[in-house]
Design a protein around this motif. Structure first.
Motif, mmCIF file in Angstrom:
data_model
loop_
_atom_site.group_PDB
_atom_site.id
_atom_site.type_symbol
_atom_site.label_atom_id
_atom_site.label_comp_id
_atom_site.label_asym_id
_atom_site.label_seq_id
_atom_site.Cartn_x
_atom_site.Cartn_y
_atom_site.Cartn_z
ATOM 1 N N LEU A 8 -11.981 5.022 -7.721
ATOM 2 C CA LEU A 8 -10.828 4.222 -7.305
ATOM 3 C C LEU A 8 -9.903 4.057 -8.504
ATOM 4 C CD1 LEU A 8 -12.268 1.267 -5.148
ATOM 5 C CD2 LEU A 8 -11.234 3.395 -4.347
ATOM 6 N N LEU A 10 -6.951 2.072 -9.790
ATOM 7 C CA LEU A 10 -6.299 0.799 -9.479
ATOM 8 C C LEU A 10 -4.992 0.714 -10.264
ATOM 9 C CD1 LEU A 10 -7.184 -1.483 -7.628
ATOM 10 C CD2 LEU A 10 -8.303 -2.572 -9.581
ATOM 11 N N ALA A 217 -5.020 11.179 -7.242
ATOM 12 C CA ALA A 217 -5.864 10.760 -6.130
ATOM 13 C C ALA A 217 -5.694 11.618 -4.876
ATOM 14 C CB ALA A 217 -5.563 9.304 -5.797
ATOM 15 N N SER A 265 -11.416 10.624 -4.440
ATOM 16 C CA SER A 265 -10.675 9.627 -5.232
ATOM 17 C C SER A 265 -9.590 8.968 -4.378
ATOM 18 C CB SER A 265 -10.039 10.272 -6.470
ATOM 19 O OG SER A 265 -9.158 11.312 -6.066
ATOM 20 N N VAL A 266 -9.400 7.671 -4.606
ATOM 21 C CA VAL A 266 -8.381 6.902 -3.880
ATOM 22 C C VAL A 266 -7.622 6.038 -4.885
ATOM 23 C CG1 VAL A 266 -7.953 5.121 -2.136
ATOM 24 C CG2 VAL A 266 -9.753 6.802 -1.759
ATOM 25 N N ILE A 268 -5.220 2.741 -5.350
ATOM 26 C CA ILE A 268 -4.940 1.489 -4.636
ATOM 27 C C ILE A 268 -3.865 0.713 -5.392
ATOM 28 C CG2 ILE A 268 -5.883 -0.730 -3.867
ATOM 29 C CD1 ILE A 268 -8.604 0.597 -3.600
ATOM 30 N N ILE A 283 -11.410 -3.067 -2.094
ATOM 31 C CA ILE A 283 -12.368 -2.483 -3.047
ATOM 32 C C ILE A 283 -13.801 -2.701 -2.553
ATOM 33 C CG2 ILE A 283 -13.298 -2.631 -5.404
ATOM 34 C CD1 ILE A 283 -10.403 -3.418 -6.295
ATOM 35 N N PHE A 286 -14.780 -0.285 0.123
ATOM 36 C CA PHE A 286 -15.148 1.040 -0.430
ATOM 37 C C PHE A 286 -16.538 0.989 -1.060
ATOM 38 C CE2 PHE A 286 -10.615 2.096 -0.067
ATOM 39 C CZ PHE A 286 -10.710 3.400 0.393
ATOM 40 N N VAL A 292 -18.927 3.533 -6.182
ATOM 41 C CA VAL A 292 -17.551 3.442 -6.669
ATOM 42 C C VAL A 292 -17.484 3.324 -8.192
ATOM 43 C CG1 VAL A 292 -15.527 1.909 -6.724
ATOM 44 C CG2 VAL A 292 -16.589 2.497 -4.544
ATOM 45 N N VAL A 294 -14.408 2.332 -10.790
ATOM 46 C CA VAL A 294 -13.025 1.825 -10.806
ATOM 47 C C VAL A 294 -12.371 2.166 -12.134
ATOM 48 C CG1 VAL A 294 -11.551 -0.231 -10.713
ATOM 49 C CG2 VAL A 294 -13.545 -0.067 -9.218
#
Length: 316
Positions: A8, A10, A217, A265-266, A268, A283, A286, A292, A294
């Motif tokens: 993730l 962020l 991502a 991958s994301v 946010i 979060i 997920f 995960v 971060v």
């Protein structure tokens, strides 16, 4: 069963800006000072969770001033209001508190100053958005002309092409606005722009952060409301900067998990009126499905703070 790995990214800055923070504080302090109910004209900020939370504390949200009783305080939203609204409140001898973001008020003052210098205004903004309505309502009918796109610039009919100035909504796409400004300057070479860009620091910073995370991502989720202009622009910025799947979600429950199958991958982020609590909720959702990691991608540090109006700092 082993959970699949997921990174993730962020984005930072994200979420609440100083204007939103101040507006929410104004409603809470007004309830503390005058007791419930306190009336709020329009959503104080564009976020259902925030509005519902304030409603539970004693805020009553209305669309127009005539829905408010004379004997209870009324608060005007962070997006700003036309001049006619406080004038009507004063005529009724109401207690009112203006929660307009100071950066929106700056645009109102600019428009007024240009009008006093005999200039007709062009506003770059979204038709029907409360901020646009508020800014255009600072001047008499016909004194502010709205353009939303480059195409609009070609057809806008002005009184005098050499006596023009422009302002913009504070929550627009920085890149799209540059194109509209360029078109205005090409058609009206003598048009006067703001001393300092009208698009606010928070909108700019959040868009820059998205530009940094989007190419990394497989997907981008923007936590925000469908009627939040700055949140919707973040989705557009993500899509334009290399993220094939960019979506707006109000809450974790709105995530389309099927669309995210097979991702690794994301990114946010959150619009300026979305609380961090909702980001953490996403979060956690997920974490329930993935192993995960971060990674924070920070492109700016924000230290801006705005004072609440004096009336709220004085004892009841």
């Amino acid at each position: 069963m082993t959970k699949p790995a997921l990174t993730l990214y962020l984005a930072a800055p994200r979420g609440f800006c100083a204007g939103v923070d101040r507006a929410i504080k104004i409603v809470e302090m007004a309830i503390g000072k005058w007791g419930a109910p306190v009336y709020v004209r329009h959503e104080i900020v564009h976020n259902k969770y925030v509005v519902d939370s304030l409603r539970e504390k004693g805020a009553v949200f209305v669309e127009e001033l005539d829905e408010c009783p004379d004997d209870r305080p009324v608060i005007f939203s962070a997006h700003g209001v036309p001049k006619s609204v406080p004038a009507a409140a004063e005529a009724r001898e109401m207690i009112y508190v203006d929660a307009t973001c100071p950066l929106v008020s700056k645009v109102h003052i600019e428009a007024q100053r240009h009008a006093e210098n005999g200039l007709q205004m062009i506003m770059i903004g979204h038709k029907g958005h409360p901020e646009t309505i508020g800014t255009m309502g600072q001047l008499p009918e016909g004194e502010v002309l709205l353009v939303e796109t480059v195409a609009d610039v070609a057809t806008v009919e002005v009184r005098d092409p050499d006596s023009l100035a422009y302002v913009t909504q504070t929550t627009l796409s920085v890149d799209d606005t540059k194109g509209i400004v360029a078109a205005l300057e090409e058609r009206f070479p003598n048009i006067i722009g703001p001393h300092k860009e009208d698009i606010c620091y928070a909108t700019t910073n959040r868009q820059e952060a998205v530009k940094s995370v989007a190419p990394k991502a497989d997907a981008l989720l923007v936590v925000g409301a469908p009627n939040s202009s700055n949140s919707r622009r973040l989705v557009e910025v993500g899509a334009k900067n290399g993220c094939d799947y960019a979506q707006l979600v109000q809450r974790a429950e709105n995530i389309d998990w099927r669309a995210l199958e097979g991702i690794r991958s994301v990114a946010i982020t959150a619009g300026a009126s979305a609380p961090e609590l909702l980001v953490n909720e996403v979060i956690d959702a997920f974490r329930a499905r993935y192993e995960v990691t971060v990674e924070i991608v920070e492109t700016a540090v924000e230290t801006v703070e705005f004072k609440v109006p004096r009336v709220l700092r004085q004892p009841a």
